[in-house]
Design a protein around this motif. Structure first.
Motif: not given
Length: 313
Positions: A155-162
């Motif tokens: 999966p793509a990393a998403d720093p905004g995904d808590a």
């Protein structure tokens, strides 16, 4: 003269970062861990600057907290007794109570003698390993391919995904349960690092155990890419695998993914840090072509009879 630096003060914090950056350029390696800098930036560690004009152009900076002490002297100010006076003052701070750890990077007899005289003793080593950039994958390799080939999704990393961030913190804590710095990283620490100019979400590579959205993470690799005066450096910042997935080849797959990601940056230097006692990881990196460049040692001052364990690590 010394003053305490408030990280919320733009000028004071800029002076601290300028000294750290100048020392890194002169010595070829960061003088303080990113975790310590992040903790200081969040106000969790005390920062003192020393010198004739410490708020603008400090000769030395000390960071104390979370059971750790870092002391950095500007390269052109060394050999003048600044470190001795600064260390004596830092050790009087409440944050220096209990067990206290400090790093000496590379061969530095003066720093080791200073710590020894203050009651510290060496307890741990850290290896800086480097790889010839010519040994990176050639062409345009897909960094996701090794993870997929090992039977995991990417999966793509998403720093905004808590939720994803909480899962990353969980895996990181499991992977580095015996590591006093990396294993203690929090979501707030990650968020602080994500604001650093070198951070790029594409350089955080994830492996999930399952293809469905939200599948639990099994491991990750994180590449730190920094442009310097002499070129670009890619560091394998951290590679971690949930012990529940050990033995499935995920560590090597993530390493291959990280090397493929590095290749896209065309670095002039490739590096990583690994605990000197982590024989399994060292063998993994050696098989990939990494070689030891420098060894650092961590020194420990045990808690005295009157110390509390509040600040112990």
């Amino acid at each position: 003269m010394s003053i305490e630096i408030d990280p919320r003060s733009a000028d004071g914090w800029a002076a601290v970062r300028a000294l750290l950056d100048a020392t890194e350029r002169a010595d070829g390696a960061a003088p303080v861990s990113d975790q310590a800098v992040a903790g200081a930036a969040q106000g969790h560690r005390r920062v003192l600057a020393f010198g004739e004009d410490p708020g603008i152009a400090p000769d030395a900076v000390g960071i104390v907290g979370a059971g750790e002490l870092d002391l950095v002297v500007r390269p052109d100010a060394r050999g003048r007794g600044i470190a001795t006076a600064a260390l004596a003052e830092l050790l009087t701070l409440p944050e220096a109570g209990g067990e206290l750890r400090a790093w000496v990077h590379g061969a530095n007899p003066a720093a080791e003698a200073l710590l020894s005289a203050a009651g510290f003793a060496p307890v741990r080593s850290l290896h800086l390993m480097t790889l010839d950039p010519e040994r990176l994958p050639q062409g345009s390799p897909d960094p996701v391919a090794p993870v997929l080939a090992a039977g995991f999704s990417a999966p793509a990393a998403d720093p905004g995904d808590a939720e994803q961030l909480a899962d990353w913190v969980r895996v990181n804590a499991l992977a580095f349960a015996g590591h006093p710095e990396q294993g203690a990283m929090t979501a707030a620490d990650f968020a602080t690092l994500a604001r650093e100019p070198w951070f790029a979400a594409d350089d955080v590579l994830l492996a999930a155990d399952g293809a469905e959205p939200g599948a639990p993470l099994a491991g990750f690799a994180w590449v730190k890419t920094v442009g310097r005066d002499d070129g670009t450096e890619c560091e394998l910042y951290v590679l971690g695998v949930d012990p529940a997935h050990a033995g499935r080849g995920l560590g090597r797959a993530l390493l291959d993914a990280a090397l493929a990601r590095m290749a896209a940056h065309r670095p002039d230097r490739v590096s990583l840090y690994v605990d000197g006692t982590n024989d399994r990881a060292i063998r993994l990196y050696e098989r990939a072509g990494f070689a030891l460049e420098r060894e650092s040692r961590q020194w420990l001052r045990s808690a005295g009879p009157g110390d509390t364990a509040e600040n112990s690590s």
